[in-house]
Write an enzyme that holds these catalytic residues in place. Structure first.
Site, PDB file in Angstrom:
ATOM      1  N   HIS A 177       0.847  -1.205   0.000  1.00 39.12           N
ATOM      2  CA  HIS A 177       0.000   0.000   0.000  1.00 39.12           C
ATOM      3  C   HIS A 177       0.877   1.247   0.000  1.00 39.12           C
ATOM      4  O   HIS A 177       1.424   1.636   1.033  1.00 39.12           O
ATOM      5  CB  HIS A 177      -0.918   0.018   1.224  1.00 39.12           C
ATOM      6  CG  HIS A 177      -2.033   1.013   1.126  1.00 39.12           C
ATOM      7  ND1 HIS A 177      -3.351   0.674   1.296  1.00 39.12           N
ATOM      8  CD2 HIS A 177      -2.029   2.349   0.868  1.00 39.12           C
ATOM      9  CE1 HIS A 177      -4.114   1.742   1.149  1.00 39.12           C
ATOM     10  NE2 HIS A 177      -3.322   2.781   0.896  1.00 39.12           N
ATOM     11  N   ASP A 188      -8.972   2.883  -2.897  1.00 38.43           N
ATOM     12  CA  ASP A 188      -8.030   3.408  -1.917  1.00 38.43           C
ATOM     13  C   ASP A 188      -8.824   3.975  -0.740  1.00 38.43           C
ATOM     14  O   ASP A 188      -9.650   3.275  -0.171  1.00 38.43           O
ATOM     15  CB  ASP A 188      -7.095   4.428  -2.567  1.00 38.43           C
ATOM     16  CG  ASP A 188      -5.898   4.775  -1.693  1.00 38.43           C
ATOM     17  OD1 ASP A 188      -5.627   4.020  -0.736  1.00 38.43           O
ATOM     18  OD2 ASP A 188      -5.217   5.787  -1.963  1.00 38.43           O
ATOM     19  N   ASN A 208      -4.550   8.639   8.275  1.00 34.60           N
ATOM     20  CA  ASN A 208      -5.831   7.953   8.148  1.00 34.60           C
ATOM     21  C   ASN A 208      -5.575   6.534   7.644  1.00 34.60           C
ATOM     22  O   ASN A 208      -5.050   6.376   6.540  1.00 34.60           O
ATOM     23  CB  ASN A 208      -6.739   8.697   7.171  1.00 34.60           C
ATOM     24  CG  ASN A 208      -8.167   8.185   7.184  1.00 34.60           C
ATOM     25  OD1 ASN A 208      -8.579   7.521   8.130  1.00 34.60           O
ATOM     26  ND2 ASN A 208      -8.921   8.492   6.146  1.00 34.60           N
ATOM     27  N   ASP A 267       1.800   2.441   3.995  1.00 36.24           N
ATOM     28  CA  ASP A 267       0.788   3.469   3.726  1.00 36.24           C
ATOM     29  C   ASP A 267       1.479   4.779   3.361  1.00 36.24           C
ATOM     30  O   ASP A 267       1.085   5.865   3.796  1.00 36.24           O
ATOM     31  CB  ASP A 267      -0.140   3.651   4.924  1.00 36.24           C
ATOM     32  CG  ASP A 267      -1.369   4.488   4.588  1.00 36.24           C
ATOM     33  OD1 ASP A 267      -1.694   4.615   3.387  1.00 36.24           O
ATOM     34  OD2 ASP A 267      -1.990   5.040   5.525  1.00 36.24           O
TER      35      ASP A 267
END
Length: 365
Positions: A61, A152, A278, A305
């Site tokens: 990711h 996403d 987030n 992330d």
């Protein structure tokens, strides 16, 4: 160019050399010899205390911003950052401008990625333009090599869209990836809803917003008899829901951002916008549940992330700062520092090397 690595311990459960301490000779970027002792001339000799060698890592990711957001990061700078962080493979999210939602976009980026130091895999958007409404050209993108479909961090509030995507992708072995967040509950939240958010006077982003979508989409995956992957889970309840689903045979996998394994919402007490991410950093109970989920196999992978933003989006009032931080270069160092007593070297590498490639059906280097 000949490079000789001396007395390195190999961490690779799939190799006959696993856990052996050996010398490695690399010639013109290819491993030529692995042996207990190698006495040959080399242009560079790598030595050090407690050296380790593993297969290249894979990040499930990350965002590189190309196309359209190159002021944050492009393919070249992103691939270099990944390589510096130890990652030889990265799955890029489709939430660019324009969104990666068609075969043309996929082939443009894959051609642009040729020759980079990091292998680039692309996720295609699940809906057109990540609008959460209309299924994208998933099959066409799969013919160009796309294996994962996700919007996403754009929420998909309509459960029928997820149901149709699950039923459609199983016909060509695609994988639906969901970032679990219910938009109406999460609306305008700045950090985890709890004691710290109350003390700071910031609007909270409740873990309930994540858990409702995890619960909903587990039911949908069962109904469709299809695979689903939850990316960046962050709460104790989400771990419990996925653990129970796996036990009863649901085809579910999930990953966790390294930030949620290292930090808690207490890191925001100084209003440092670098910790505005987030999913939000949650409580110590949540952090411990995530670590337990790794150790018992509930959580399959750890991700960076990686979400680089330009300085104007972070160096401002906390309320107005963007969500996200660049983390692909520091993931390993932070995990080794924070979880040295929790995860062994072999366990950690399983989550960033073997499991991510297994999830995508990629060959292992």
């Amino acid at each position: 160019m000949r490079i000789l690595i001396k007395e390195a311990r190999i961490i690779n459960p799939q190799s006959k050399h696993h856990n052996n301490r050996v010398d490695i000779l690399i010639e013109n970027n290819t491993i030529k010899t692995i042996a207990d002792v190698i006495e040959e001339d080399a242009d560079e000799v790598v030595t050090g205390n407690d050296l380790h060698v593993s297969a290249g890592w894979f990040d499930l990711h990350a965002q590189f911003g190309d196309p359209g957001l190159e002021h944050r990061e492009d393919l070249i700078s992103g691939a270099k950052a990944a390589a510096k962080g130890g990652f030889t493979g990265v799955l890029l999210m489709p939430s660019t401008q324009p969104v990666i939602d068609n075969k043309g976009q996929v082939e443009y980026l894959l051609k642009k990625a040729q020759g980079l130091p990091t292998q680039i895999e692309l996720a295609g958007s699940l809906t057109t333009g990540c609008n959460g409404l209309d299924i994208s050209e998933m099959y066409d993108m799969s013919l160009s090599g796309v294996k994962v479909f996700t919007d996403d961090k754009h929420p998909i509030d309509n459960p029928d869209v997820i149901k149709r995507a699950l039923m459609y992708t199983k016909t060509f072995d695609g994988l639906v990836m969901v970032f679990p967040m219910e938009s109406q509950i999460a609306h305008d939240g700045k950090m985890h809803e709890g004691v710290v958010s109350t003390k700071l006077g910031l609007k909270g982003l409740a873990s309930l917003a994540e858990e409702i979508i995890v619960s909903r989409d587990l039911f949908l995956a069962d109904y469709a008899e299809s695979r689903i992957h939850f990316s960046c889970i962050s709460s104790k309840k989400s771990v419990e829901l996925i653990r129970e689903a796996k036990a009863k045979g649901t085809q579910v996998t999930c990953d966790v951002s390294y930030l949620n394994l290292v930090y808690t919402d207490e890191a925001l007490e100084g209003f440092d916008s670098n910790f505005k991410v987030n999913p939000p950093l949650r409580t110590e109970d949540d952090r411990q549940a995530l670590i337990a989920g790794l150790k018992d196999g509930t959580i399959d992978a750890i991700v960076s992330d990686h979400t680089p933003l330009n300085v104007e989006e972070k160096d401002c009032e906390f309320d107005h700062a963007g969500f996200g931080v660049a983390g692909i270069e520091t993931l390993y160092a932070e995990l080794k520092t924070a979880l040295a007593d929790e995860l062994s070297e072999e366990e950690l590498l399983q989550f960033i090397t073997v499991n991510p490639r297994n999830l995508l059906g990629l060959d292992h280097p």
